[in-house]
Design an enzyme around this catalytic site. Sequence first.
Site, PDB file in Angstrom:
ATOM      1  N   GLY A 206       0.808  -1.214   0.000  1.00 16.57           N
ATOM      2  CA  GLY A 206       0.000   0.000   0.000  1.00 16.57           C
ATOM      3  C   GLY A 206       0.843   1.268   0.000  1.00 16.57           C
TER       4      GLY A 206
ATOM      5  CG  ASN B 216      -5.360   3.821   9.142  1.00 13.33           C
ATOM      6  OD1 ASN B 216      -5.722   4.782   8.462  1.00 13.33           O
ATOM      7  ND2 ASN B 216      -4.367   3.915   9.996  1.00 13.33           N
TER       8      ASN B 216
ATOM      9  CD  GLN C  54      -7.034  -0.750   7.141  1.00  8.03           C
ATOM     10  OE1 GLN C  54      -7.796  -1.707   7.313  1.00  8.03           O
ATOM     11  NE2 GLN C  54      -5.803  -0.738   7.619  1.00  8.03           N
TER      12      GLN C  54
ATOM     13  CG  HIS D 217      -0.072  -6.376   4.956  1.00  8.08           C
ATOM     14  ND1 HIS D 217      -0.164  -6.037   6.281  1.00  8.08           N
ATOM     15  CD2 HIS D 217       0.268  -5.246   4.303  1.00  8.08           C
ATOM     16  CE1 HIS D 217       0.126  -4.744   6.429  1.00  8.08           C
ATOM     17  NE2 HIS D 217       0.396  -4.256   5.241  1.00  8.08           N
TER      18      HIS D 217
ATOM     19  CB  THR E 219      12.304  -9.454 -12.111  1.00  4.66           C
ATOM     20  OG1 THR E 219      13.335  -9.086 -13.020  1.00  4.66           O
ATOM     21  CG2 THR E 219      11.767 -10.828 -12.445  1.00  4.66           C
TER      22      THR E 219
ATOM     23  CB  CYS F 165       2.678   5.821  26.870  1.00  2.00           C
ATOM     24  SG  CYS F 165       2.905   6.616  28.448  1.00  2.00           S
TER      25      CYS F 165
END
Length: 378
Positions: free
Chosen positions: A71, A151, A179, A201, A237, A322
């Site tokens: 992406g 997302n 998404q 993925h 390739t 955090c």
Amino acid sequence: MRRIYLDYNASTPIDLVVAPAMGPFLEDHFGNPSSGHWAATPAKAAIEKARGQVAALLACHDDEIVFTSGGSEANNLALKGVAWPLKAKGDHIVTSTVEHPAILEPCRFLTQCGCSVSFVPVDGAGHVDPDDVRRAITSKTVLVSIMHANNEVGTIQPIEQIGRITGDHGILLHTDAAQSVGKIATSVDALGVDLLTIAGHKVYAPKGVGALYVRRGASIEPLIHGAGHEGGRRAGTESALLTVGLGAACELAGDPEAMERVRALRDRLWQQLQAKLGNRIALNGHPEYRLPSTLNVSFIRRPGSEILSQLEGLAASTGSACHSGRIELSPVLRAMRIAPEIAMGAIRFSLGRGSTQAEVDEVAQGISRVFLERGSHA
Ligand SMILES: Cc1ncc(COP(=O)(O)O)c(C=O)c1O
């Protein structure tokens, strides 16, 4: 808590049907797809079949699909690849404040190269107003890039309406659909887009592969120059192994029943949390225009990361980080102007094909227990 994976927006496992389709390209068919002999034939044929499978999901022509490494590369190719050839026409890009870094960072780079970028705001549900896009367009605008679905909170943008606006102005429209592909309809003509990003993925294909849809007639400069692979739009390739995985995953992706099952589980999780915690939680994102897989919940005045740290088996995300004792709020929630005491408690649960009712019930139970236990000591 046993291991439960509710982070499908971060990444999906490779589907059980996808892996065997890839097998022969791991073991036997190693030939370079560009070669002119027998060893190339299976790889070349498989890549073209995969291109057709991806094109079928988007209802576009096969030659409009450019395979990429994922992406991020597809987004970079859309932005930089369009801005470069059109620089004589204009140097202005319109995007939104809730885009993924794979859009925001190429935009930042392009500003260093002399382009200007306008960021349209979102409302409290993370929704872009198409009229803001209309107002941001100038005579110098060459591209509008607005994500299809966010997302973090799952809010779905009104791409069809934005497409009518860009169409009226003769401006190219890109959407980052990393998404949304496989979760909601992504027919490129219905959306009215000229460019669309897919990330393998996120659709049960392997990592390291994705695609950019480029409408016929839209000129695009490659990011990677070299031999004329992918119609001269991306040198290197091609990997039959990875593209076969993406193609097989796209063929499975359009099943609306599977997504309805996920939506029902997602709603069950929300209802159970609401029943247990009432007004101590808040929903982030659009109540209606939202990915069926995504539930972003704020646990008010409690850091989401603290809650997740008490539930080791649960894989879910918090947009807030955090750092040295300070909570840095998610840029998406900040752009939505969510109050800090609410944004700090955000947890994103994202469900997928492998999610079950038992998992949802266990998570609702576990989260509520942790929240109430610690809450009573506070
Ligand atoms: C909306 C969105 N765009 C782009 C990407 C980047 O995709 P990739 O990880 O395949 O580079 C992601 C990944 O999280 C995403 O959620």
